[in-house]
Design an enzyme around this catalytic site. Sequence first.
Site: not given
Ligand code: FE2
Length: 198
Positions: A6-7, A90, A115, A117
């Site tokens: 997403n980044h 993700h 995603h 973590h």
């Molecule tokens: Fe992410």
Amino acid sequence: MITLGNHTWARRELAPYLATSERVIRPANFSRNAPGRSLAVATAQDGTPVAVLNLMGSLYLDVTYGPFELVDDLVGEARSRAPVVVVDFHAEATSEKVALARWLDGRVTAVLGTHTHIQTADARVLPGGTAAITDAGMTGPHDSVIGVEADLAIGRMRTGMPVRFSPAERDVRIEGVLVECDPDGRATSCEAVRVRVG
Ligand SMILES: [Fe+2]
């Protein structure tokens, strides 16, 4: 290969590089007008072609297309090019990650969640021969709030005010998953890996 999430567009200057890279891929469910590809194929040391797919979840994340709309065609294309297929999913929600792994069981070598973590305790091989884990974890500083200096992250949450994040530095660990498979791409083992490096 390197997969994104997403980044991806946080640094716009990456866009022209993504348009030409065959090894750095971005999630398939961004706009078709955005640069980059979401399937990469490389050759393993023993000569076996290995395909990697990058897909993003739709729950709590901003995607143009739902992952379940896209995944069958993507897997079909990947399997036409390589016996070993690894899917980086993700995604935020555990339900979506477990469901995708189940849907793909027997058709891909591994569905690896990313995603969130935090490495999950569910590394397994599903009955059809697909390795799966809900989240592979984080390679980075674990004395932190998912990589960010804890006091900065807590400050933003306590006040609701913008805070410039900076990466933490202590308790660095490599986390991931070790998957073994047959030459035909069927997974035989799936083990979460965590190594402390600093
Ligand atoms: Fe992410």
